[in-house]
Design an enzyme around this catalytic site. Structure first.
Site, PDB file in Angstrom:
ATOM      1  N   SER A  13      -5.987   3.512   4.464  1.00  0.00           N
ATOM      2  CA  SER A  13      -5.345   2.724   3.406  1.00  0.00           C
ATOM      3  C   SER A  13      -6.376   1.921   2.623  1.00  0.00           C
ATOM      4  CB  SER A  13      -4.274   1.782   3.969  1.00  0.00           C
ATOM      5  OG  SER A  13      -3.393   1.362   2.942  1.00  0.00           O
ATOM      6  N   LYS A  54       0.170   3.697  -2.793  1.00  0.00           N
ATOM      7  CA  LYS A  54      -0.870   4.725  -2.786  1.00  0.00           C
ATOM      8  C   LYS A  54      -0.295   6.145  -2.788  1.00  0.00           C
ATOM      9  CE  LYS A  54      -4.502   1.929  -0.549  1.00  0.00           C
ATOM     10  NZ  LYS A  54      -3.831   0.664  -0.221  1.00  0.00           N
ATOM     11  N   SER A 110       0.795  -1.238   0.000  1.00  0.00           N
ATOM     12  CA  SER A 110       0.000   0.000   0.000  1.00  0.00           C
ATOM     13  C   SER A 110       0.820   1.278   0.000  1.00  0.00           C
ATOM     14  CB  SER A 110      -0.946   0.017   1.203  1.00  0.00           C
ATOM     15  OG  SER A 110      -2.031  -0.852   0.994  1.00  0.00           O
TER      16      SER A 110
END
Length: 394
Positions: free
Chosen positions: A218, A157, A154
């Site tokens: 997230s 991102k 993640s």
């Protein structure tokens, strides 16, 4: 008084006298032991860097009566010696160094055999790759396998959020613009016990709501929805277009071998069941150095991200979004002097635990750290930050 009573009382008196004698002997011995450390000579020396050779050593006061610190708790600390002191204990003489750590918080005397010349090397036990970077200059301050592309989960991102910021900044779009979230794959992803967290209970949310959900919670579905919005639509075909935008931005920044195949960091083997696979490898592959550069661009171009990233939690569209950055105030690994205010966590089975941290210690430039495929990401990030600061690298 009977003879039996007299004998019993005498026995008690004898025992008490014996114990008092022993106690007195122990006290005398302890005092003598403490007093037996005496200074033979003291020689001033130019401040010289040392680090521990043994975890069993300790920092004592000059008379050697009080342990001030155990070297086992300072594996990555550089000690600066300013005096060489010869102490005598009984008939034995030994050389000690008068030392102070780089932060100036611990000082005392260490037997010279427990120290070796030179600044302490940093060894991150678990991180497969790591880097520390000056956020202002982009200079790499410390690294471990920093140029090898790895799965980053993640942490991906950060690139998605940069492109969202860019669209809001460069076009007529605003933070209040609506993003369509009606696609069934995204709703299913949001409900997943593994990949969910922020549920799509409505068919649209504002850009800011999804931005906050992606950054703080997230949210995987929020990141994909935002990517499709940046690319101009709301279906999987626009996700494919967005992936191209991610790779184009990486090329623009000269990010080496960085390769993106998902907007949120999930592997394609997991995305496929939700309708979001694209051509290419299974995972986003980016080096620790290039992750730090993405964070550098995001922080410097859009510094307001730190205001959002520093929030421990936030209610978005009626849902509580929790920030898993455990270096923030009130969290387990918080250290006030580091002043950590961001930035992004990540985990998949392939990528391991990943973390991009940032903070600005008083009197220093802002620091960015990255650890990839770690098992103790917050402890090792804190160690890396302290090492950089204590070694005066920034």
């Amino acid at each position: 008084m009977t003879n039996t009573q007299t004998k019993s009382q005498r026995a008690v008196f004898v025992m008490i006298a014996f114990l008092m004698a022993i106690f007195g002997l122990m006290t005398t011995t302890t005092s003598a032991s403490a007093a037996s450390y005496s200074v033979v000579s003291t020689t001033s020396m130019t401040s010289t860097a040392y680090h521990r050779t043994s975890a069993s050593g300790a920092v004592y006061n000059l008379t050697h009566t009080k342990k001030l610190a155990s070297l086992s708790k300072y594996p990555n600390t550089t000690w600066y010696a300013t005096k060489k002191v010869v102490l005598k204990h009984g008939s034995t003489k030994a050389i000690y160094y008068a030392v102070k750590n780089g932060a100036g918080t611990v000082s005392g005397y260490v037997w010279h055999k427990y120290l070796t010349a030179g600044k302490a090397p940093l060894s991150l036990k678990y991180a497969k790759a790591a880097v520390a970077m000056n956020a202002s200059t982009g200079k790499v301050l410390w690294s471990k396998n920093a140029n090898t592309p790895r799965a980053i989960a993640s942490v991906s991102k950060l690139m998605t959020l940069y492109l969202v910021e860019q669209k809001v900044d460069d076009t007529s779009a605003t933070w209040d613009s609506k993003v369509t979230t009606s696609y069934s794959g995204l709703k299913s992803m949001g409900n997943s016990s593994t990949y969910g967290g922020f549920k799509f209970t409505k068919n649209s949310y504002t850009v800011k709501q999804l931005y906050d959900a992606a950054l703080i919670e997230s949210s995987n579905n929020a990141a994909i929805a935002l990517g499709q919005w940046v690319a101009g639509g709301s279906t999987p075909s626009y996700n494919t277009k967005f992936i191209k935008l991610m790779n184009a931005q990486a090329a623009k920044w000269n990010l080496g071998k960085a390769s993106f195949v998902s907007a949120n960091g999930m592997e394609q083997s997991a995305l496929r069941s939700y309708g979001y696979s694209v051509s290419g490898g299974d995972a986003n592959l980016v080096s620790a150095k290039d992750v730090a550069l993405i964070a550098k661009h995001l922080i410097n171009d859009y510094p307001a991200v730190l205001t959002d990233a520093s929030k421990g939690s936030l209610t978005v569209a009626g849902q509580l979004c929790y920030n898993y950055n455990n270096l923030l105030p009130g969290r387990k690994y918080y250290q006030a002097s580091l002043n950590v205010d961001g930035l992004k966590t990540g985990y998949t089975g392939l990528a391991g635990y990943c973390f991009v941290g940032t903070g600005k210690k008083s009197g220093h430039d802002r620091l960015i750290t990255v650890v990839l495929h770690d098992e103790d990401e917050f402890t090792e990030t804190r160690s890396l930050m302290n090492y950089v600061y204590n070694s005066n690298l920034i």
